[in-house]
Design a protein around this motif. Structure first.
Motif, mmCIF file in Angstrom:
data_model
loop_
_atom_site.group_PDB
_atom_site.id
_atom_site.type_symbol
_atom_site.label_atom_id
_atom_site.label_comp_id
_atom_site.label_asym_id
_atom_site.label_seq_id
_atom_site.Cartn_x
_atom_site.Cartn_y
_atom_site.Cartn_z
ATOM 1 N N THR A 76 75.806 27.502 33.177
ATOM 2 C CA THR A 76 77.150 26.992 32.922
ATOM 3 C C THR A 76 77.888 27.871 31.929
ATOM 4 O O THR A 76 78.996 27.533 31.511
ATOM 5 N N LEU A 77 77.286 28.996 31.555
ATOM 6 C CA LEU A 77 77.884 29.887 30.566
ATOM 7 C C LEU A 77 79.169 30.516 31.103
ATOM 8 O O LEU A 77 79.299 30.776 32.295
ATOM 9 N N GLY A 78 80.090 30.806 30.186
ATOM 10 C CA GLY A 78 81.327 31.499 30.541
ATOM 11 C C GLY A 78 81.077 32.995 30.641
ATOM 12 O O GLY A 78 79.930 33.447 30.758
ATOM 13 N N ASP A 79 82.162 33.750 30.573
ATOM 14 C CA ASP A 79 82.054 35.200 30.705
ATOM 15 C C ASP A 79 82.363 35.949 29.410
ATOM 16 O O ASP A 79 82.553 37.159 29.431
ATOM 17 N N ASP A 80 82.384 35.251 28.283
ATOM 18 C CA ASP A 80 82.742 35.899 27.017
ATOM 19 C C ASP A 80 81.523 36.493 26.322
ATOM 20 O O ASP A 80 80.396 36.376 26.793
ATOM 21 N N ASP A 81 81.764 37.158 25.187
ATOM 22 C CA ASP A 81 80.680 37.834 24.455
ATOM 23 C C ASP A 81 79.611 36.864 23.974
ATOM 24 O O ASP A 81 78.419 37.213 23.966
ATOM 25 N N THR A 82 79.991 35.651 23.588
ATOM 26 C CA THR A 82 79.014 34.656 23.147
ATOM 27 C C THR A 82 78.083 34.293 24.304
ATOM 28 O O THR A 82 76.871 34.158 24.119
ATOM 29 N N ALA A 83 78.652 34.174 25.490
ATOM 30 C CA ALA A 83 77.853 33.847 26.670
ATOM 31 C C ALA A 83 76.885 34.974 27.003
ATOM 32 O O ALA A 83 75.747 34.721 27.412
ATOM 33 N N VAL A 84 77.312 36.199 26.831
ATOM 34 C CA VAL A 84 76.443 37.348 27.122
ATOM 35 C C VAL A 84 75.217 37.315 26.210
ATOM 36 O O VAL A 84 74.090 37.550 26.661
ATOM 37 N N ALA A 85 75.410 37.013 24.940
ATOM 38 C CA ALA A 85 74.282 36.929 24.004
ATOM 39 C C ALA A 85 73.337 35.797 24.399
ATOM 40 O O ALA A 85 72.109 35.968 24.385
ATOM 41 N N ALA A 86 73.887 34.658 24.781
ATOM 42 C CA ALA A 86 73.057 33.528 25.204
ATOM 43 C C ALA A 86 72.308 33.861 26.493
ATOM 44 O O ALA A 86 71.130 33.512 26.648
ATOM 45 N N ALA A 87 72.977 34.562 27.407
ATOM 46 C CA ALA A 87 72.347 34.949 28.669
ATOM 47 C C ALA A 87 71.192 35.921 28.427
ATOM 48 O O ALA A 87 70.148 35.831 29.075
ATOM 49 N N ARG A 88 71.382 36.813 27.500
ATOM 50 C CA ARG A 88 70.313 37.762 27.194
ATOM 51 C C ARG A 88 69.097 37.030 26.631
ATOM 52 O O ARG A 88 67.951 37.359 26.966
ATOM 53 N N GLN A 89 69.315 36.027 25.804
ATOM 54 C CA GLN A 89 68.206 35.238 25.282
ATOM 55 C C GLN A 89 67.494 34.495 26.411
ATOM 56 O O GLN A 89 66.262 34.437 26.446
ATOM 57 N N ILE A 106 64.993 39.978 36.801
ATOM 58 C CA ILE A 106 65.643 38.722 36.421
ATOM 59 C C ILE A 106 67.136 38.987 36.346
ATOM 60 O O ILE A 106 67.561 40.028 35.829
ATOM 61 N N SER A 107 67.922 38.055 36.834
ATOM 62 C CA SER A 107 69.369 38.122 36.727
ATOM 63 C C SER A 107 69.878 36.784 36.215
ATOM 64 O O SER A 107 69.546 35.740 36.776
ATOM 65 N N VAL A 108 70.656 36.812 35.130
ATOM 66 C CA VAL A 108 71.249 35.593 34.582
ATOM 67 C C VAL A 108 72.741 35.652 34.868
ATOM 68 O O VAL A 108 73.411 36.627 34.511
ATOM 69 N N LYS A 109 73.244 34.596 35.509
ATOM 70 C CA LYS A 109 74.639 34.581 35.945
ATOM 71 C C LYS A 109 75.444 33.509 35.237
ATOM 72 O O LYS A 109 74.921 32.463 34.867
ATOM 73 N N SER A 110 76.743 33.790 35.103
ATOM 74 C CA SER A 110 77.667 32.827 34.505
ATOM 75 C C SER A 110 78.080 31.790 35.538
ATOM 76 O O SER A 110 77.746 31.919 36.728
ATOM 77 N N ARG A 111 78.846 30.803 35.116
ATOM 78 C CA ARG A 111 79.311 29.789 36.060
ATOM 79 C C ARG A 111 80.255 30.378 37.105
ATOM 80 O O ARG A 111 80.416 29.830 38.186
ATOM 81 N N SER A 112 80.860 31.546 36.816
ATOM 82 C CA SER A 112 81.722 32.211 37.796
ATOM 83 C C SER A 112 80.935 33.178 38.681
ATOM 84 O O SER A 112 81.510 33.934 39.444
ATOM 85 N N ASP A 113 79.618 33.168 38.563
ATOM 86 C CA ASP A 113 78.692 33.997 39.333
ATOM 87 C C ASP A 113 78.666 35.466 38.884
ATOM 88 O O ASP A 113 78.138 36.322 39.583
ATOM 89 N N MET A 123 60.579 45.843 30.363
ATOM 90 C CA MET A 123 61.755 46.297 29.605
ATOM 91 C C MET A 123 62.473 45.093 29.002
ATOM 92 O O MET A 123 62.375 43.983 29.491
ATOM 93 N N LYS A 124 63.236 45.354 27.947
ATOM 94 C CA LYS A 124 64.089 44.324 27.360
ATOM 95 C C LYS A 124 65.242 44.040 28.309
ATOM 96 O O LYS A 124 65.703 44.925 29.040
ATOM 97 N N CYS A 125 65.749 42.829 28.260
ATOM 98 C CA CYS A 125 66.899 42.467 29.076
ATOM 99 C C CYS A 125 68.162 43.146 28.534
ATOM 100 O O CYS A 125 68.311 43.334 27.329
ATOM 101 N N LEU A 126 69.037 43.497 29.447
ATOM 102 C CA LEU A 126 70.302 44.155 29.099
ATOM 103 C C LEU A 126 71.455 43.205 29.322
ATOM 104 O O LEU A 126 71.403 42.368 30.225
ATOM 105 N N PRO A 127 72.507 43.361 28.516
ATOM 106 C CA PRO A 127 73.712 42.531 28.750
ATOM 107 C C PRO A 127 74.466 43.033 29.967
ATOM 108 O O PRO A 127 74.291 44.123 30.423
#
Length: 127
Positions: A76-89, A106-113, A123-127
């Motif tokens: 349900t994350l948005g597409d802003d910088d805060t969401a990117v950090a949460a997605a990386r976690q 692994i791919s983590v997607k926002s609510r807008s896909d 490897m570490k996850c990338l934003p």
């Protein structure tokens, strides 16, 4: 002599029937050189393991796609910088249990896909 030739022909001696006798035998029925495709149940189990491990209200679904090689975490994350950090976690946390069998991404997607973060085995996850 004609009788002996008829017996040899009927018994299968003399090659593959085309007279040259130099063609190799075909592989046994059911023989394969490719690995079997993973079952849907195995992929579903991997998705359930990742979803349970993440245990986050931000996660709406976890699926395993592409011949059971990629875990997709929809959020349900948005597409802003805060969401990117949460997605990386979320990606890093999913990586703790996701890389089993053929799963290598692994791919983590926002609510807008939109893809917010991705990772690959080792490897570490990338934003």
């Amino acid at each position: 002599m004609t009788m002996l030739g008829g017996v040899l022909l009927l018994s299968g001696c003399g090659g593959d029937g085309d007279g040259d006798g130099d063609n190799p035998a075909p592989p046994p029925v059911g023989a394969t050189t490719q690995a079997p495709e993973p079952s849907g149940a195995t992929c579903d189990q991997a998705a359930d393991t990742v979803k349970n491990h993440l245990n986050s209200p931000d996660v709406t679904s976890v699926t395993v796609v592409g011949q059971c090689t990629l875990v997709v975490v929809e959020t349900t994350l948005g597409d802003d910088d805060t969401a990117v950090a949460a997605a990386r976690q979320l990606c890093e946390r999913a990586g703790e249990v996701a890389y089993t069998g053929d799963i290598n991404g692994i791919s983590v997607k926002s609510r807008s896909d939109a893809e917010l973060s991705n990772g690959i085995t080792g490897m570490k996850c990338l934003p």
